[in-house]
Design an enzyme around this catalytic site. Structure first.
Site, mmCIF file in Angstrom:
data_model
loop_
_atom_site.group_PDB
_atom_site.id
_atom_site.type_symbol
_atom_site.label_atom_id
_atom_site.label_comp_id
_atom_site.label_asym_id
_atom_site.label_seq_id
_atom_site.Cartn_x
_atom_site.Cartn_y
_atom_site.Cartn_z
ATOM 1 N N GLU A 249 -4.052 -9.436 10.847
ATOM 2 C CA GLU A 249 -3.091 -8.394 11.217
ATOM 3 C C GLU A 249 -3.057 -8.203 12.730
ATOM 4 O OE1 GLU A 249 -2.675 -3.580 10.796
ATOM 5 O OE2 GLU A 249 -3.176 -4.712 8.973
ATOM 6 N N LYS B 198 0.177 -8.770 15.393
ATOM 7 C CA LYS B 198 0.625 -7.767 16.361
ATOM 8 C C LYS B 198 0.627 -8.322 17.787
ATOM 9 C CE LYS B 198 -0.756 -3.846 13.499
ATOM 10 N NZ LYS B 198 -1.764 -2.788 13.258
ATOM 11 N N GLU C 257 6.476 2.520 17.448
ATOM 12 C CA GLU C 257 6.026 3.802 16.896
ATOM 13 C C GLU C 257 6.315 4.977 17.818
ATOM 14 O OE1 GLU C 257 2.120 5.776 14.704
ATOM 15 O OE2 GLU C 257 2.025 3.740 15.503
ATOM 16 N N GLU D 125 -4.170 4.312 4.022
ATOM 17 C CA GLU D 125 -4.222 4.260 5.480
ATOM 18 C C GLU D 125 -3.108 5.102 6.092
ATOM 19 O OE1 GLU D 125 -3.615 0.979 9.046
ATOM 20 O OE2 GLU D 125 -4.104 0.275 7.020
ATOM 21 N N LYS E 190 -11.285 6.972 8.217
ATOM 22 C CA LYS E 190 -10.552 5.828 8.749
ATOM 23 C C LYS E 190 -11.039 5.515 10.154
ATOM 24 C CE LYS E 190 -5.939 4.191 10.079
ATOM 25 N NZ LYS E 190 -4.486 4.465 10.135
#
Length: 394
Positions: free
Chosen positions: A379, A383, A199, A243, A147
């Site tokens: 994406e 954000k 997060e 992911e 990744k």
């Protein structure tokens, strides 16, 4: 009880009144720390944990026999860790001169819409999509890289200086269960790194540890039925599940040697912000050694594959070759700790670095086999809207 709730907040301080240049902020679950001024600070390049312990001990000595802060609490340190500890941005550690516990603001007036005098994407859409294509080619080589997280920046020049208290209040109001933050990054206290991260990197209370990684994202929809459909599609997406699984796997590997017990759910759940759905997994455990602090844990976990990739060292090298800028504090960690080792640290995302009328916003997307360059660009745009909304620019 959440660690921020040990002392009831003063309801009169809920609107970030009195936030001045040089002050700092970190919030969680509707409650926050407003650090006023600075008693002690440091920018260590090595052994950040030892430096933090030293600052807290010095602060305790300076405050011995005096009123510690507005809530009578022990000294507390607010900190900002860069994405790359070997990069140009140092870790920043601050013990506020005084500390207020504050509640989330309510009933905000409409945002004052400003004008953008200059706007620059770096890289632009074509350049970012080329980088994603190069990352996918690298991931397909079969050399162990699983990744990569690729980011881009949006540089803005506004028609007036940033109204920091207003922007922070809007970020907090829009994300009451996240982590709104602002720390000065210049000697004069005028330049700030700020944002509203959904997060949690790590929270420690005694031996109890919580981590809530997010990876896998979809834009929300104003129609409730379509929004629910999007959420369920994300939950079943093989690409997004992959992911996310890579992130959880790496966090488990880092935490398990440090914990007596560790509960890792087999499947992710859904976490939402005003703009986005995320896949999230709440990981909880009990530390084997009570001497391990929240900052120690943050350093051990950072950077997670949610902002870097896996394996970490290989991903970091690949990112350095694909991104045409230094990340600085974007994708770093921001949070607090005290002398007892308790604290909470968030991943430093949904953010901007602000200096007067100039802002640099940053956002990234996780690239795994199956990623589509155009969708990854979209994406990152979704954000970036977290800060743009707070500025009244969307």
């Amino acid at each position: 009880m959440d660690m921020l709730a040990r002392t009831p907040p003063d309801p009169r301080t809920g609107a970030l009144t009195g936030f001045q240049p040089g002050d700092s902020l970190f919030t969680a679950q509707g409650l926050g720390f407003h650090g006023q001024g600075c008693l002690l600070r440091a920018a260590p390049r090595e052994d950040v944990g030892a430096c933090a312990a030293r600052l807290l001990a010095q602060a305790a000595e300076l405050r011995a026999g005096t009123e510690t802060d507005a809530d009578g609490e022990r000294p507390l340190l607010l900190g900002l860790l860069p994405y790359d500890p070997d990069g140009p941005a140092p870790a920043l550690l601050r013990v506020p001169r005084t500390l207020r516990r504050i509640a989330a603001p309510h009933d905000l007036p409409p945002a004052r819409r400003g004008a953008i005098l200059r706007r620059r994407e770096h890289p632009d859409q074509a350049g970012y999509e080329r980088s994603v294509g190069a990352a996918l080619e690298r991931l397909g080589r079969g050399d162990g890289l699983r990744k990569l997280v690729l980011s881009r920046t949006l540089e803005l020049e506004l028609d007036r200086p940033l109204d920091l208290p207003e922007v922070l209040a809007r970020l907090w109001r829009a994300s009451p269960h996240g982590h709104t933050y602002a720390l000065p990054v210049s000697e004069d206290g005028q330049d700030y790194f700020l944002g509203a991260s959904p997060e949690l990197l790590v929270r420690r209370e005694g031996r109890r540890v919580r981590v809530h990684p997010l990876a896998g994202t979809a834009a929300r929809h104003p129609d409730a039925a379509e929004d629910a459909r999007i959420a369920q599609a994300l939950l079943g997406s093989p690409k997004d599940r992959l992911e996310h699984a890579v992130v959880v796997e790496a966090i488990e590997a880092a935490l398990r040697p440090l914990c007596r017990t560790l509960d890792v759910p087999a499947r992710p759940g859904l976490t939402s912000t005003a703009r986005l759905w995320h896949l999230g997994t709440l990981i909880e455990g009990e530390l084997a050694d009570p001497a391990i602090s929240a900052l120690d844990l943050a350093i051990a976990l950072h950077p997670t594959p949610a902002v870097c990739g896996l394996p970490t060292a290989d991903a970091r090298r690949a990112i350095a070759g694909l991104e045409p800028f230094e990340r600085g504090y974007f994708a770093g960690a921001v949070g607090w700790c005290d002398a007892a080792g308790d604290g909470a640290w968030a991943v430093a995302i949904r953010c901007a670095q602000a200096s007067g009328r100039r802002l640099t916003l940053s956002a990234g997307a996780g690239i795994v086999p199956g990623s589509v360059p155009e969708l990854e660009y979209q994406e990152t745009g979704n954000k970036l809207r977290t800060v743009l909304d707070a500025l009244g620019l969307l």
